[in-house]
Write a protein that holds these residues in place. Sequence first.
Motif, mmCIF file in Angstrom:
data_model
loop_
_atom_site.group_PDB
_atom_site.id
_atom_site.type_symbol
_atom_site.label_atom_id
_atom_site.label_comp_id
_atom_site.label_asym_id
_atom_site.label_seq_id
_atom_site.Cartn_x
_atom_site.Cartn_y
_atom_site.Cartn_z
ATOM 1 N N LEU A 192 0.859 -1.185 0.000
ATOM 2 C CA LEU A 192 0.000 0.000 0.000
ATOM 3 C C LEU A 192 0.891 1.229 0.000
ATOM 4 C CD1 LEU A 192 -2.585 -1.106 2.726
ATOM 5 C CD2 LEU A 192 -2.779 -1.349 0.248
ATOM 6 N N ALA A 193 0.798 2.051 -1.066
ATOM 7 C CA ALA A 193 1.641 3.233 -1.207
ATOM 8 C C ALA A 193 0.768 4.448 -1.462
ATOM 9 C CB ALA A 193 2.648 3.060 -2.339
ATOM 10 N N ALA A 194 1.110 5.559 -0.812
ATOM 11 C CA ALA A 194 0.355 6.789 -1.020
ATOM 12 C C ALA A 194 0.661 7.411 -2.362
ATOM 13 C CB ALA A 194 0.659 7.779 0.110
ATOM 14 N N LEU A 215 -2.703 7.798 -6.816
ATOM 15 C CA LEU A 215 -2.273 8.708 -7.875
ATOM 16 C C LEU A 215 -2.711 10.142 -7.583
ATOM 17 C CD1 LEU A 215 -3.094 6.498 -10.988
ATOM 18 C CD2 LEU A 215 -0.931 6.725 -9.771
ATOM 19 N N SER A 216 -3.942 10.314 -7.109
ATOM 20 C CA SER A 216 -4.466 11.614 -6.716
ATOM 21 C C SER A 216 -5.617 11.359 -5.757
ATOM 22 C CB SER A 216 -4.919 12.411 -7.942
ATOM 23 O OG SER A 216 -5.970 11.736 -8.624
ATOM 24 N N ARG A 217 -6.272 12.435 -5.320
ATOM 25 C CA ARG A 217 -7.368 12.269 -4.372
ATOM 26 C C ARG A 217 -8.479 11.419 -4.985
ATOM 27 N NH1 ARG A 217 -9.133 14.907 0.159
ATOM 28 N NH2 ARG A 217 -7.401 16.390 -0.026
ATOM 29 N N GLY A 218 -8.758 10.293 -4.358
ATOM 30 C CA GLY A 218 -9.820 9.408 -4.800
ATOM 31 C C GLY A 218 -9.475 8.545 -5.994
ATOM 32 N N SER A 244 -3.898 7.658 6.663
ATOM 33 C CA SER A 244 -5.170 7.931 5.991
ATOM 34 C C SER A 244 -6.246 6.892 6.291
ATOM 35 C CB SER A 244 -4.947 8.012 4.482
ATOM 36 O OG SER A 244 -4.542 6.740 3.974
ATOM 37 N N LEU A 245 -5.941 5.842 7.036
ATOM 38 C CA LEU A 245 -6.921 4.806 7.317
ATOM 39 C C LEU A 245 -7.984 5.315 8.285
ATOM 40 C CD1 LEU A 245 -4.668 1.630 7.772
ATOM 41 C CD2 LEU A 245 -5.836 2.420 5.709
ATOM 42 N N GLY A 246 -9.214 4.874 8.048
ATOM 43 C CA GLY A 246 -10.299 5.214 8.950
ATOM 44 C C GLY A 246 -10.321 4.324 10.183
#
Length: 603
Positions: free
Chosen positions: A249-251, A277-280, A318-320
């Motif tokens: 898992l990579a941002a 890659l970008s938001r969403g 970023s995980l909920g």
Amino acid sequence: MLYLLPLLLAVLLTVLALRRSDTRRRGLRVAAGLLAAAGLALAALPPSRSRPAAAPGAATAVLLTPGYSSDTLAALLSSLGTGTPVWRFAPTETTAALSADTPVFRNASAIRAKLPGLRRLHVLGRGLPAADVPALAGLELHPHADAPAAGFRQATWDARPTLGEAWVVSGSFAAAQAGPVWLRLRAAGTVRDSARLPGGTGAFRLSFTPRAAGRAVYALEARSSGRALVREPVPIEVQAPEPLRVLLLAATPSFELRFLKDYLAGRQYAVALRTGLSRGLTQTEFLNLPNPPALGSLSPALLARFDVVITDAATLASLGGSETAALRTAVANGTAGLLLLADAPTLPRQLPGGAAFGLQARPAAAAATAQPLRWPAAPAGATALVPATLRPATNLRPLISSGSGGQLVAAARRLGLGAVVVSTITETFPWQLRGQPAVYGAYWSCLLGAARPPRPAALSIALLSHWPRPNTPLELRIAGATAGPLTLAGPNGATVAAARRPDARVPEWSSATYWPATAGWHEARVGAARHWFYVYAPGQWRGPEQPRWQLAAAQAATTTPGVAAAAAADAPPTTAGHETWPRWWGYALFLVGAGLLWLEEKL
């Protein structure tokens, strides 16, 4: 009446010697006649004396084992008394090879049978096999070990290494004389590693990376001045690596995870990659993974399909709440392990067990300089940029350190049945660009091995002895509730079945006793489980056996004293014996006396 015949013979010879007209050497003739008569008397009627029986409850005996010192035996007999019985323990030697003046015990169980009143047993030499000591429980065992024999005192190695990973054998060696000694590891027909002991005594550590799966017998050699001192076998069974299922898992896209993905896929690992890659908007990729799952939010069902989750700090942050809980539960239950690449100044609060980890940033100038890395079996040339280090903690297991001060850069923490690993090294792909695949593979093997959750086998076989030998009982433990006998096959292909005994404390365990007849590879089978083990020849690896015998003797000394008392009470009483004077003394005296009479008459 028989006792008067030698006396009459002596009188007759004396009268004949005195009646001779020649008076010269008359005294010699009389003495020779008496000597001949005394010789005939000793030969026909040898004297005997009674041998007192051993006092019950106070009997002492001496047992000689291989490697004993005659000086130690003489000193012990002088303190105990010359009448102390001396026996020899020789389970494998032939009768022709043994001394005829010392009785022999073939097994430890016969000691009590032949010496029922025994209380104290002095053992000289290298001692008894540890497996035979329980038969002497309750006796006062007194080991008299001389200086340990020259050779390998201790040696440890992984008997089932993984193919392609560094394998290490370490221990200690002692030479008989001071001087430099070379230790060499010989594998696959050639020398793979060596070490020099300047004084001939000390610890050693040799390594080699197996290149083929299967059973092999390596060798440890010791040489001094070009002369071979000792050679010991090192059997191993190289296991083919079991591919892991890895979730990356990579941002953001990075060279680090790109090279890691290709490396894992090349080792036939099942790899799933999700890159932001970008938001969403994310990109997914699957390698060696049939029926790939959807890489959306982390869920228990998704995490159950992977062994290790590798992620960066931004993705973890970023995980909920539900994803964090699912990840924590998966680690605690041993479903999946977590490996975090700490590429941010602080650790995310979503890190399971993160309270144990603490980051320490390094100055910019120091972080821009490559530092040497150290870990077990690390290849030469392992250097990397170290932007931060980890604070040592009692509940952290160090994995990799850097610099001369041994600063911690990778550590693991046990969390339930799983583990969490944190590494501050964020760029390892330069090793691949510089042509250092061995360093790259050893580094990631260390981290993945620490993060991988345990996978206990449903059925397994384990040996309870490190040095099995022929004609010595060997205990095996079977883990797993499976019916059926334990079948064992020796080097000659003959198979035997051993009865399994259930364990009183662990219902899933059972044990069996096996008596190997020959040295070499043996196979144990029960159900679907297979286990190969090596039986050493009687003369191999004697150095590590002596501490095991001394420990077993010390444990036997702490057993209930009533065991020996009960054995003595049930034993039949000992009786007195008789020792007869050897007849050859009489024959010798008669020949000397008759010879003097004949010679005197000829003069």
